[in-house]
Design an enzyme around this catalytic site. Structure first.
Site, PDB file in Angstrom:
ATOM      1  N   ALA A  81      14.198  -0.748  49.708  1.00 37.01           N
ATOM      2  CA  ALA A  81      15.188  -1.810  49.961  1.00 37.01           C
ATOM      3  C   ALA A  81      16.274  -1.369  50.948  1.00 37.01           C
ATOM      4  O   ALA A  81      16.844  -2.208  51.666  1.00 37.01           O
ATOM      5  CB  ALA A  81      15.814  -2.244  48.639  1.00 37.01           C
ATOM      6  N   PRO A 136      14.331   3.647  46.709  1.00 37.98           N
ATOM      7  CA  PRO A 136      14.450   3.079  45.365  1.00 37.98           C
ATOM      8  C   PRO A 136      13.237   2.290  44.880  1.00 37.98           C
ATOM      9  O   PRO A 136      12.659   1.501  45.629  1.00 37.98           O
ATOM     10  CB  PRO A 136      15.680   2.164  45.464  1.00 37.98           C
ATOM     11  N   ASN A 137      12.899   2.565  43.642  1.00 35.32           N
ATOM     12  CA  ASN A 137      11.846   1.855  42.891  1.00 35.32           C
ATOM     13  C   ASN A 137      10.418   2.245  43.267  1.00 35.32           C
ATOM     14  O   ASN A 137       9.481   1.796  42.613  1.00 35.32           O
ATOM     15  CB  ASN A 137      12.012   0.318  42.986  1.00 35.32           C
ATOM     16  N   GLU A 141       8.436   5.490  59.986  1.00 33.99           N
ATOM     17  CA  GLU A 141       8.803   4.606  58.872  1.00 33.99           C
ATOM     18  C   GLU A 141       7.538   3.959  58.321  1.00 33.99           C
ATOM     19  O   GLU A 141       6.696   3.495  59.101  1.00 33.99           O
ATOM     20  CB  GLU A 141       9.745   3.528  59.443  1.00 33.99           C
ATOM     21  N   ARG A 191       4.549  -1.829  37.830  1.00 33.48           N
ATOM     22  CA  ARG A 191       4.853  -3.257  37.989  1.00 33.48           C
ATOM     23  C   ARG A 191       4.375  -3.739  39.360  1.00 33.48           C
ATOM     24  O   ARG A 191       4.155  -2.939  40.261  1.00 33.48           O
ATOM     25  CB  ARG A 191       6.380  -3.469  37.879  1.00 33.48           C
ATOM     26  N   TYR A 228       2.216  -4.059  45.577  1.00 32.45           N
ATOM     27  CA  TYR A 228       2.273  -2.640  45.941  1.00 32.45           C
ATOM     28  C   TYR A 228       1.048  -1.831  45.531  1.00 32.45           C
ATOM     29  O   TYR A 228       1.004  -0.621  45.758  1.00 32.45           O
ATOM     30  CB  TYR A 228       3.543  -2.010  45.346  1.00 32.45           C
TER      31      TYR A 228
HETATM   32  O1  CA2 Z   1       6.594  -2.417  51.253  1.00 33.73           O
HETATM   33  C1  CA2 Z   1       7.353  -1.475  51.057  1.00 33.73           C
HETATM   34  O2  CA2 Z   1       6.950  -0.306  50.986  1.00 33.73           O
HETATM   35  C2  CA2 Z   1       8.848  -1.718  50.808  1.00 33.73           C
HETATM   36  O3  CA2 Z   1       9.565  -0.687  51.459  1.00 33.73           O
HETATM   37  C3  CA2 Z   1       9.035  -1.640  49.308  1.00 33.73           C
HETATM   38  C4  CA2 Z   1      10.440  -2.013  48.851  1.00 33.73           C
HETATM   39  C5  CA2 Z   1      10.913  -3.317  49.475  1.00 33.73           C
HETATM   40  O4  CA2 Z   1      12.271  -3.541  49.151  1.00 33.73           O
HETATM   41  C6  CA2 Z   1      10.742  -3.319  50.983  1.00 33.73           C
HETATM   42  O5  CA2 Z   1      11.138  -4.572  51.474  1.00 33.73           O
HETATM   43  C7  CA2 Z   1       9.315  -3.043  51.377  1.00 33.73           C
HETATM   44  C8  CA2 Z   1      10.481  -2.171  47.322  1.00 33.73           C
HETATM   45  C9  CA2 Z   1       9.963  -0.997  46.584  1.00 33.73           C
HETATM   46  C10 CA2 Z   1       9.735  -1.417  45.183  1.00 33.73           C
HETATM   47  O6  CA2 Z   1       8.685  -0.645  44.684  1.00 33.73           O
HETATM   48  C11 CA2 Z   1       8.092  -1.089  43.546  1.00 33.73           C
HETATM   49  C12 CA2 Z   1       6.897  -0.521  43.246  1.00 33.73           C
HETATM   50  C13 CA2 Z   1       6.213  -0.926  42.139  1.00 33.73           C
HETATM   51  C14 CA2 Z   1       6.763  -1.863  41.306  1.00 33.73           C
HETATM   52  C15 CA2 Z   1       7.969  -2.424  41.585  1.00 33.73           C
HETATM   53  C16 CA2 Z   1       8.666  -2.028  42.710  1.00 33.73           C
END
Ligand code: CA2
Length: 144
Positions: free
Chosen positions: A77, A9-10, A98, A17, A22
């Site tokens: 998440a 997700p996301n 992972e 954002r 990220y």
């Molecule tokens: O660091 C990572 O890749 C995560 O898997 C990203 C997840 C987070 O919940 C994990 O704890 C770590 C969140 C992904 C959200 O992705 C976004 C990307 C751009 C803008 C907003 C959110």
């Protein structure tokens, strides 16, 4: 050799954002980057992204029927909550790496727990896009 890259997700919001966490590159740029790595290594690669836990479980099961050799997964998440994704990965028995873009261990405490790492052969975090490359190369080396 056939790899499936799954993003949770996301992740499709990359570059839109939170660039400080990220990075500034988009989801499509991430796919291009992985495609380039795979084409250089002569690996066949497919991608799947979903914001829905059950769809990710379905994609993992599908990887079994389609005989993928390896899975690279950033469960986002769901990393920290999903026993269903852990169980699916255990069930299919496909070597899995992972990946996390950010350093989950220097962030909120709830991000320090990863269910998926109980089945993943390797967890790569805090390396941005490079982490996916490292995951692909690890699987290539392991499956050779
Ligand atoms: O660091 C990572 O890749 C995560 O898997 C990203 C997840 C987070 O919940 C994990 O704890 C770590 C969140 C992904 C959200 O992705 C976004 C990307 C751009 C803008 C907003 C959110």
């Amino acid at each position: 050799m056939k790899l499936l890259v799954i993003n949770g997700p996301n992740i499709n919001f990359l570059g839109i954002r939170e660039p400080d966490i990220y990075g500034a590159n988009t989801y499509n740029q991430l796919l291009d980057y992985i495609r380039e790595v795979c084409s250089k290594e002569e690996i066949e690669v497919s991608f799947f992204q979903s914001n829905h836990e059950g769809e990710i479980v379905d994609a993992i099961q599908d990887a079994y029927y389609k005989r993928y050799d390896g899975i690279v997964i950033n469960p986002a998440a769901y990393t920290h909550t999903s026993v269903a994704i852990l169980d699916a990965l255990k069930a299919v028995g496909i070597p899995t790496v992972e990946v996390h873009l950010s350093d989950i261990y220097s962030r909120d405490l709830f991000r320090h727990v990863s269910y998926v790492s109980l089945v993943a052969e390797k967890t790569i975090y805090g390396k941005g896009f490079e982490g996916y490359k490292e995951a692909v190369l690890y699987l290539k080396d392991k499956l050779r």
